[in-house]
Scaffold this active site. Structure first.
Site, mmCIF file in Angstrom:
data_model
loop_
_atom_site.group_PDB
_atom_site.id
_atom_site.type_symbol
_atom_site.label_atom_id
_atom_site.label_comp_id
_atom_site.label_asym_id
_atom_site.label_seq_id
_atom_site.Cartn_x
_atom_site.Cartn_y
_atom_site.Cartn_z
ATOM 1 N N ARG C 88 40.546 37.711 36.642
ATOM 2 C CA ARG C 88 40.664 37.556 35.188
ATOM 3 C C ARG C 88 40.362 38.875 34.468
ATOM 4 O O ARG C 88 40.961 39.195 33.437
ATOM 5 C CB ARG C 88 39.721 36.453 34.689
ATOM 6 C CG ARG C 88 40.006 35.042 35.202
ATOM 7 C CD ARG C 88 41.421 34.586 35.111
ATOM 8 N NE ARG C 88 41.604 33.220 35.595
ATOM 9 C CZ ARG C 88 41.964 32.882 36.842
ATOM 10 N NH1 ARG C 88 42.172 33.800 37.762
ATOM 11 N NH2 ARG C 88 42.125 31.603 37.154
ATOM 12 N N GLU C 91 43.424 40.917 34.841
ATOM 13 C CA GLU C 91 44.465 40.404 33.942
ATOM 14 C C GLU C 91 44.234 40.898 32.516
ATOM 15 O O GLU C 91 45.183 41.225 31.802
ATOM 16 C CB GLU C 91 44.440 38.873 33.984
ATOM 17 C CG GLU C 91 45.577 38.192 33.244
ATOM 18 C CD GLU C 91 45.518 36.677 33.424
ATOM 19 O OE1 GLU C 91 45.872 36.193 34.512
ATOM 20 O OE2 GLU C 91 45.101 35.967 32.482
ATOM 21 N N SER C 114 35.453 57.377 28.450
ATOM 22 C CA SER C 114 35.002 57.790 29.773
ATOM 23 C C SER C 114 34.522 56.596 30.594
ATOM 24 O O SER C 114 33.893 55.677 30.065
ATOM 25 C CB SER C 114 33.841 58.781 29.644
ATOM 26 O OG SER C 114 33.375 59.147 30.929
#
Lengths: 147, 147, 147, 147, 147, 147, 147, 147, 147, 147
Positions: C88, C91, C114
């Site tokens: 997840r 995703e 960064s």
């Protein structure tokens, strides 16, 4: 809508037609050769002022300057490059990558060499046994922090 | 049969136990830091004489010197390296690869920078705004020939 | 030669046997939860002092502290992670990656957040309609420079 | 047939021509910045009402509002993203993914953070040592059930 | 340290030696067949109570119950499965995936079927023209939210 | 030459313009929703008669009916699907694939569930704790034969 | 726990030691050569009775017969096979795959040749211009159904 | 410049318009069905004479005959084919590839079945329990030589 | 802007129309067959003089000569080639690659055969048992240096 | 069970201990260098007689001769080889593959160079400007047949 790829094509056409070198374009921009070439190839953004100078110097439409100054989406094929000239660079990273990590971290502690706060030059150096190419890279050392 | 990977492990153990640096090992070998480190990591072959000095200096068995002098099979994962310190080098090739090709070939004609007749140094340079890492590469220019 | 993976296994065994939480280990180290967990999983280096405290607190051999303080080779599979809890996150980067780039660069100019000068927290927040997980990341803004 | 990609291009053209920011477009929509940007990039569907406001505000054809409100097919390259700004996010998932799983599950039991019942903000925070980017994510905790 | 893979092997050995079925193991656990099988294969966590019953019922060591109750790292090869029985399931997702998306979203709006708040059964149904396998899945509908 | 992709586009246009649902198209065809949707998306062939009814019902050119009845080349990306709604189906196969194999073969012997002699339904089921999606698949059991 | 791979190794050892052919093993099993060989290589399950005969005939332990009769997980590398003898078969599928689809479907309608209800033979046929290998496959035609 | 793909499209159009079968086109060419179909799909070269007959028979322009006779670049996706009808062939190579190697080399010595000096037929065979597809391949046996 | 691919297409058209061979084009250029063919396919740069002769000899526009003389970006698919004629070459590298490394380094020390300072010929040699193709490669030996 | 990889290791050990060259081993076998080396590396089968001579000459156990004479499964990584010495060969196929196809087929008609009925030599040739490596390959021309 004019893209960075469109502008790169325009620049290649000007180069083919006029025999213009990257060194000359860098001079127009008032910046270094590696940086200006990479911006013309769509991998960096020129300051607007330099972009205007390049567009004027090469006779490109005004929108091209806008495009050269836009922030690029840096897309490259995340795979092995096939062109022998580029592949050799990739091979150097493969062969010497862990070596550089060992030495950078021995000298600076746990950290990396930045690829953002970074500059590079490339020169051809005459040599009796065959000319050499010299590439110099300089990147800020960024330490990992503990938190 | 002792392999190059076995010897690399022995060297890492000596380094952990004795706090020995790559710079010290390079001194034992009488050769440069990048080259000696890469050979200790199994990516280059040391001249036999240097290999003997390293084995003696670190207290490794005699066979280790034979192994350090054997020609390596340079295997690296032909994929994207994940360690951030190595990835940044890869990213530089991705972002600046075509730029370097353009400039190498503008300066030298159709050809490449050799990764075989090649040497490299890496240094940490103190800097007020943050120390910098400098990497210098030098490779012979090899022109394509017409035949 | 004891590796970071060996130490991770020792820590998991202590956790299984003693019902110790990551939060408790972070407290031993005197540092934050995300950072200490990632170091115990081999993805960051603990300062030597914190490493000693963790080793003592968990009853690990002394060499484990040395190993926890060594600079890691951060290796992860550069592929799609299959565990649903990790997928997840992946995703989210896939769906929102370009959005974040647009907004980071609209707010800060051409540059990046960064991942080195970086910290992160994760909390569970009670909520009537179902508890929520909150992840906060903070990374230094690094502008690309023109040169 | 007008696609979400077509509408994204139209919006980019309006942004280039009028110097409009994502923040301004989010204000037109009456929703948050991350969500609206992601919808304009084709990765979420705007409520019809917000879509109408965006289309009107930017001077897009009426069909564009229909398209902005359609349910997207969320396609992203399931590979390593090359743009450094997006890659760093990916790297964070690689380096901290297992850490987050350990901590989410220590805090909430076997389960995940939803990427569907989910929201996110991104801000630039001024800081003397260099400005920072802060990303906050909040997703519902979904426990695995036994059955 | 005993792993979930070790426990799976122990269960297979018990099954080979004693001709025990998955249905019988599910009955020991007091839960459904699909769920218990997936937990025995290391892809779900059994409630501790059920894990104890399975360990006792099969004559496994006590630590196996602890392991069966631990939260799994759900790792599967993110590639095409080769076993024909599993491949056909993959093919169904390939052929009917977009169809299911169209219909789920036509029926419920922009959203997904959860794979977390989810259960499944599989039965063999006698049939004159050849027996049939029936698989039933039920997952909570999760709507995307606008924010 | 009109392709299945062309016909899919025509149907999407009719749906957008007229607010027509897949359920209504299935009714035109006189067949079930999953099958008709998959055929409209180019993954199955409609019987010619049903194809004619769909073409007439939607006001498509006559050639579209011929195309809907042609045997498809079922091409899908053999990779991980990114759309979350489709990915969850893929994840289910990853997590439960071996479980289904174990149970199908325990119930029927060495063999598979056919993906050819196959049908499927999808429904949304109201539920107080949140509506659920139910998917039912039925495929002929095909035993491996010894020969 | 004895695996199918273990049994394959045992059979190879018996073949090397005794100069036994696959044809002789097939005769022991009372089944055809292709089928028995594939079962000995772990890609099919022998009927228990045949498995017993093979184990006895070759002098294998009793558990080997149990293993030969177990349902296999048919795993093969889903990639291009490198052995030239196997690659040529793969190449044939690449070059003639669409051709076979066209002809199978022209002859039988929309459907496929089963790889489950399937058998195959291979023979060497003497020929003046060079001996030939003949492979014959027979699979049940499975029509797609409309539903 | 007319390509083999262009000619394939022309032939498909003629087939759709005229209900012409591959068998009829093979008859025009005076050669076998598999070979002619594969040549029409761009995977083999027809002898010029047969190419002329096909072009005339189907009413294609004269250049199409030239193209049908040109040597093809046999390009196929070196990946897993998704169409179920073609995938099953691929699966057969995966499941039986090593078996065929074992038997070909047991019968002929170290060597391979040629895919160049090769022919193939495909037939539908009526059968009470369901019609069957029979594929027969014949390739020259090529022994490895020692040198 | 005319590309190398455009010029390759022009040359193929001239070859189809005029029955011109690569050997004849090499003769126009005054260079060897392999080199000239590879340059016409966009994989090498012709000296400007040779490029002019080829353009004139084939009746190509003047810009084509400029393009033939430009330095190519040598892009090839870094994957397994499917055309059987090219695949066999790839297979030879796979089967004999390590052998060649062993022998090159036994004869010359640690080093490689250059692919840049390189030439190659290909001939068909009549032979009673079947004609043979002979390929001869010659590349400079490049020793690794110690530094 | 002794494998070809085991025998390769034994041979490497003999070579390290005794300073034996591949040329000497080829002489023992009474066959050519490339062929014998490839067989010792497990990529070809030695005639039994030659295998006996090699085993005797090197002082290997008798079973090693049996193994050297067994038909190999020629497995190589179907990917890009990383060792620079082998990569250059791969690059040559990439750069010149289509060129060789054009020329082989111009000289011989539609067909290929066999990699089975094939032999090869490699020599180091002294040269003032730097020694050269010469590789000569000879493979039977196999024409595609029409059928």
């Amino acid at each position: 809508m004019m893209t960075k790829a469109d502008v790169t094509d325009m620049i290649y056409e000007k180069k083919r037609a006029g025999g213009i070198t990257w060194a000359q374009i860098a001079e127009m921009a008032g910046l270094q050769e590696v940086f200006v070439t990479s911006a013309c190839l769509g991998m960096n953004s020129l300051p607007r002022e330099s972009a205007d100078k390049v567009a004027t110097g090469l006779g490109l439409p005004q929108e091209a300057a806008v495009v050269l100054a836009e922030y690029p989406k840096k897309m490259f094929e995340m795979a092995v490059p096939t062109d022998p000239c580029i592949y050799r660079l990739y091979e150097i990273v493969g062969v010497y990558g862990e070596t550089l990590k060992e030495l950078i971290q021995e000298k600076g502690g746990d950290g990396i060499m930045s690829a953002i706060d970074f500059d590079m030059t490339v020169e051809k150096i005459p040599n009796e046994k065959g000319d050499r190419i010299e590439v110099k890279m300089s990147g800020k050392f960024l330490p990992y922090k503990s938190w």
